[in-house]
Design a protein around this motif. Structure first.
Motif, PDB file in Angstrom:
ATOM      1  N   THR A  38     202.509  56.922 101.584  1.00  0.00           N
ATOM      2  CA  THR A  38     201.321  57.690 101.911  1.00  0.00           C
ATOM      3  C   THR A  38     200.211  56.727 102.298  1.00  0.00           C
ATOM      4  OG1 THR A  38     201.902  59.436 100.347  1.00  0.00           O
ATOM      5  CG2 THR A  38     199.564  59.272 100.974  1.00  0.00           C
ATOM      6  N   ARG A  39     199.525  57.032 103.370  1.00  0.00           N
ATOM      7  CA  ARG A  39     198.370  56.217 103.746  1.00  0.00           C
ATOM      8  C   ARG A  39     197.240  56.553 102.773  1.00  0.00           C
ATOM      9  NH1 ARG A  39     195.091  55.965 109.483  1.00  0.00           N
ATOM     10  NH2 ARG A  39     193.165  55.325 108.503  1.00  0.00           N
ATOM     11  N   GLU A  40     196.838  55.561 102.001  1.00  0.00           N
ATOM     12  CA  GLU A  40     195.852  55.776 100.946  1.00  0.00           C
ATOM     13  C   GLU A  40     194.456  55.323 101.334  1.00  0.00           C
ATOM     14  OE1 GLU A  40     197.556  53.848  97.514  1.00  0.00           O
ATOM     15  OE2 GLU A  40     198.838  55.576  97.104  1.00  0.00           O
ATOM     16  N   GLY A  41     194.346  54.578 102.427  1.00  0.00           N
ATOM     17  CA  GLY A  41     193.010  54.162 102.798  1.00  0.00           C
ATOM     18  C   GLY A  41     192.955  53.246 103.997  1.00  0.00           C
ATOM     19  N   LEU A  42     191.723  53.100 104.473  1.00  0.00           N
ATOM     20  CA  LEU A  42     191.396  52.179 105.549  1.00  0.00           C
ATOM     21  C   LEU A  42     190.272  51.295 105.034  1.00  0.00           C
ATOM     22  CD1 LEU A  42     191.343  51.192 108.555  1.00  0.00           C
ATOM     23  CD2 LEU A  42     189.609  52.966 108.930  1.00  0.00           C
ATOM     24  N   LEU A  43     190.520  50.008 105.014  1.00  0.00           N
ATOM     25  CA  LEU A  43     189.496  49.049 104.606  1.00  0.00           C
ATOM     26  C   LEU A  43     188.916  48.446 105.878  1.00  0.00           C
ATOM     27  CD1 LEU A  43     191.410  47.340 101.659  1.00  0.00           C
ATOM     28  CD2 LEU A  43     189.743  49.193 101.534  1.00  0.00           C
ATOM     29  N   ARG A  44     187.693  48.826 106.186  1.00  0.00           N
ATOM     30  CA  ARG A  44     187.061  48.402 107.434  1.00  0.00           C
ATOM     31  C   ARG A  44     186.641  46.941 107.365  1.00  0.00           C
ATOM     32  NH1 ARG A  44     182.335  51.317 108.716  1.00  0.00           N
ATOM     33  NH2 ARG A  44     181.868  51.184 106.521  1.00  0.00           N
ATOM     34  N   GLN A  45     186.974  46.203 108.424  1.00  0.00           N
ATOM     35  CA  GLN A  45     186.657  44.781 108.540  1.00  0.00           C
ATOM     36  C   GLN A  45     186.907  44.056 107.214  1.00  0.00           C
ATOM     37  OE1 GLN A  45     182.916  44.031 110.488  1.00  0.00           O
ATOM     38  NE2 GLN A  45     183.315  45.575 112.050  1.00  0.00           N
ATOM     39  N   GLN A  46     188.081  44.263 106.692  1.00  0.00           N
ATOM     40  CA  GLN A  46     188.469  43.755 105.373  1.00  0.00           C
ATOM     41  C   GLN A  46     188.897  42.291 105.390  1.00  0.00           C
ATOM     42  OE1 GLN A  46     188.267  44.956 102.416  1.00  0.00           O
ATOM     43  NE2 GLN A  46     189.551  43.538 101.290  1.00  0.00           N
ATOM     44  N   TYR A  53     189.250  38.539 107.379  1.00  0.00           N
ATOM     45  CA  TYR A  53     188.881  37.621 108.459  1.00  0.00           C
ATOM     46  C   TYR A  53     190.074  36.711 108.686  1.00  0.00           C
ATOM     47  CZ  TYR A  53     186.286  34.480 111.440  1.00  0.00           C
ATOM     48  OH  TYR A  53     185.866  33.750 112.521  1.00  0.00           O
ATOM     49  N   ILE A  54     190.700  36.888 109.827  1.00  0.00           N
ATOM     50  CA  ILE A  54     191.918  36.141 110.117  1.00  0.00           C
ATOM     51  C   ILE A  54     191.996  35.846 111.612  1.00  0.00           C
ATOM     52  CG2 ILE A  54     193.313  38.240 110.332  1.00  0.00           C
ATOM     53  CD1 ILE A  54     195.601  36.675 108.945  1.00  0.00           C
ATOM     54  N   LYS A  55     192.404  34.650 111.924  1.00  0.00           N
ATOM     55  CA  LYS A  55     192.593  34.223 113.302  1.00  0.00           C
ATOM     56  C   LYS A  55     191.334  34.456 114.136  1.00  0.00           C
ATOM     57  CE  LYS A  55     197.485  34.788 112.766  1.00  0.00           C
ATOM     58  NZ  LYS A  55     198.725  35.419 113.128  1.00  0.00           N
ATOM     59  N   GLY A  56     190.179  34.187 113.502  1.00  0.00           N
ATOM     60  CA  GLY A  56     188.912  34.235 114.213  1.00  0.00           C
ATOM     61  C   GLY A  56     188.299  35.608 114.400  1.00  0.00           C
ATOM     62  N   GLU A  57     188.797  36.599 113.692  1.00  0.00           N
ATOM     63  CA  GLU A  57     188.222  37.941 113.844  1.00  0.00           C
ATOM     64  C   GLU A  57     188.334  38.744 112.547  1.00  0.00           C
ATOM     65  OE1 GLU A  57     190.398  40.466 116.603  1.00  0.00           O
ATOM     66  OE2 GLU A  57     192.267  39.483 116.069  1.00  0.00           O
ATOM     67  N   TRP A  58     187.452  39.716 112.418  1.00  0.00           N
ATOM     68  CA  TRP A  58     187.511  40.651 111.299  1.00  0.00           C
ATOM     69  C   TRP A  58     188.456  41.780 111.670  1.00  0.00           C
ATOM     70  CZ3 TRP A  58     185.853  39.623 106.649  1.00  0.00           C
ATOM     71  CH2 TRP A  58     184.860  38.663 106.494  1.00  0.00           C
ATOM     72  N   THR A  59     189.358  42.115 110.753  1.00  0.00           N
ATOM     73  CA  THR A  59     190.335  43.167 111.030  1.00  0.00           C
ATOM     74  C   THR A  59     190.251  44.269 109.979  1.00  0.00           C
ATOM     75  OG1 THR A  59     192.097  42.099 109.757  1.00  0.00           O
ATOM     76  CG2 THR A  59     191.905  41.495 112.081  1.00  0.00           C
ATOM     77  N   ASP A  60     190.567  45.475 110.421  1.00  0.00           N
ATOM     78  CA  ASP A  60     190.683  46.605 109.505  1.00  0.00           C
ATOM     79  C   ASP A  60     192.089  46.586 108.915  1.00  0.00           C
ATOM     80  OD1 ASP A  60     188.189  47.347 110.460  1.00  0.00           O
ATOM     81  OD2 ASP A  60     188.925  49.016 111.666  1.00  0.00           O
ATOM     82  N   ASP A  61     192.204  46.975 107.644  1.00  0.00           N
ATOM     83  CA  ASP A  61     193.504  47.029 106.977  1.00  0.00           C
ATOM     84  C   ASP A  61     193.821  48.457 106.556  1.00  0.00           C
ATOM     85  OD1 ASP A  61     193.634  44.289 107.214  1.00  0.00           O
ATOM     86  OD2 ASP A  61     193.149  43.884 105.121  1.00  0.00           O
ATOM     87  N   LEU A  62     195.065  48.856 106.765  1.00  0.00           N
ATOM     88  CA  LEU A  62     195.558  50.130 106.259  1.00  0.00           C
ATOM     89  C   LEU A  62     196.259  49.881 104.935  1.00  0.00           C
ATOM     90  CD1 LEU A  62     197.124  51.702 109.479  1.00  0.00           C
ATOM     91  CD2 LEU A  62     194.930  52.267 108.417  1.00  0.00           C
ATOM     92  N   ILE A  63     196.024  50.757 103.981  1.00  0.00           N
ATOM     93  CA  ILE A  63     196.618  50.658 102.647  1.00  0.00           C
ATOM     94  C   ILE A  63     197.589  51.824 102.471  1.00  0.00           C
ATOM     95  CG2 ILE A  63     196.139  50.605 100.160  1.00  0.00           C
ATOM     96  CD1 ILE A  63     194.929  48.257 101.772  1.00  0.00           C
ATOM     97  N   PHE A  64     198.792  51.515 102.017  1.00  0.00           N
ATOM     98  CA  PHE A  64     199.824  52.532 101.794  1.00  0.00           C
ATOM     99  C   PHE A  64     200.328  52.435 100.363  1.00  0.00           C
ATOM    100  CE2 PHE A  64     199.875  51.769 106.313  1.00  0.00           C
ATOM    101  CZ  PHE A  64     200.071  53.025 106.866  1.00  0.00           C
TER     102      PHE A  64
END
Length: 178
Positions: free
Chosen positions: A147-155, A157-168
Motif C-alpha cells: 500500500t502506498r502510505e505516503g509521499l515525502l516531498r523533497q526528502q 538530496y541525491i546526485k545533485g538534486e532534491w527528490t520526492d520519495d514514495l513510502i510503501f
C-alpha cells in the motif's frame, strides 16, 4: 541457496560475484534512482560483496540476496533486506540488471523474499521506499500488494538534486491472505 523459485535461486553473494555486481551497478539506467553512482568500480563491488558475506538474513541489519537464474546460473540482480532490531519489521529494496528487466524476474525474486520474511521469519510489516519518478519500482511494489502510505516531498538530496520519495508498506495479514 536460501530461496528457490521456478526460475531463480536467491542465495548469498560469493566473492566471484563482484565483477558482475560492478557491471550491472555501473549501468547508468540501473543506478539512476539508486544511492550509488555509475560507474561502480570493481574495488567498490569487492568491498560490497565482503560486507554482504558478513551479514546474516536472520539477524538485525542489512542482508543482500543474490538473484541467480537457475538454468543459466548467472547473477542478474539483488534484493536487499534491512531487518530491524525487533526482528518484526524490515525494509526491502531491489536491483535488476537492465537486460533482465521486464521479464518478471524482480517480481518473482521479491515475492519469494517476502514469503520468507512473512512465513518463515514471522515479520509483521515490510516497508519499501523509492524515488517518486521510479514508476517501475513503485509499480512492482503495488503489484505485490504493498500500500502506498505516503509521499515525502523533497526528502532526499541525491546526485545533485532534491527528490520526492514514495513510502510503501505491506502487513503480514495482507501477504498471507493473498
Amino acid at each position: 541457496m536460501l530461496i528457490s523459485t521456478d526460475r531463480l535461486v536467491l542465495r548469498r553473494f560469493r566473492t566471484a560475484d563482484a565483477p558482475r555486481l560492478a557491471e550491472y551497478r555501473s549501468d547508468p539506467d540501473v543506478a539512476r534512482y539508486q544511492s550509488w553512482d555509475a560507474p561502480f568500480p570493481l574495488l567498490r563491488a569487492e568491498t560490497a560483496v565482503a560486507n554482504f558475506l558478513a551479514s546474516d538474513p536472520d539477524k538485525p541489519g542489512w542482508f543482500q540476496y543474490a538473484i541467480e537464474r537457475t538454468a543459466e546460473r548467472d547473477l542478474i540482480g539483488d534484493v536487499a533486506v534491512h531487518l530491524h532490531d525487533n526482528l518484526r519489521q524490515a525494509e526491502i529494496g531491489f536491483t535488476l540488471a537492465r537486460e533482465h528487466q521486464g521479464q518478471g524476474y524482480a517480481t518473482e525474486a521479491v515475492s519469494a523474499v517476502l514469503d520468507r520474511l512473512f512465513r518463515v521469519q514471522g515479520l509483521h510489516k515490510v516497508a519499501g521506499e523509492c524515488d517518486a519518478r521510479n514508476t517501475a519500482s513503485a509499480g512492482l511494489m503495488e503489484r505485490l500488494g504493498f500500500t502506498r502510505e505516503g509521499l515525502l516531498r523533497q526528502q532526499t538530496y541525491i546526485k545533485g538534486e532534491w527528490t520526492d520519495d514514495l513510502i510503501f508498506g505491506l502487513l503480514s495479514t495482507e501477504w498471507l491472505l493473498r
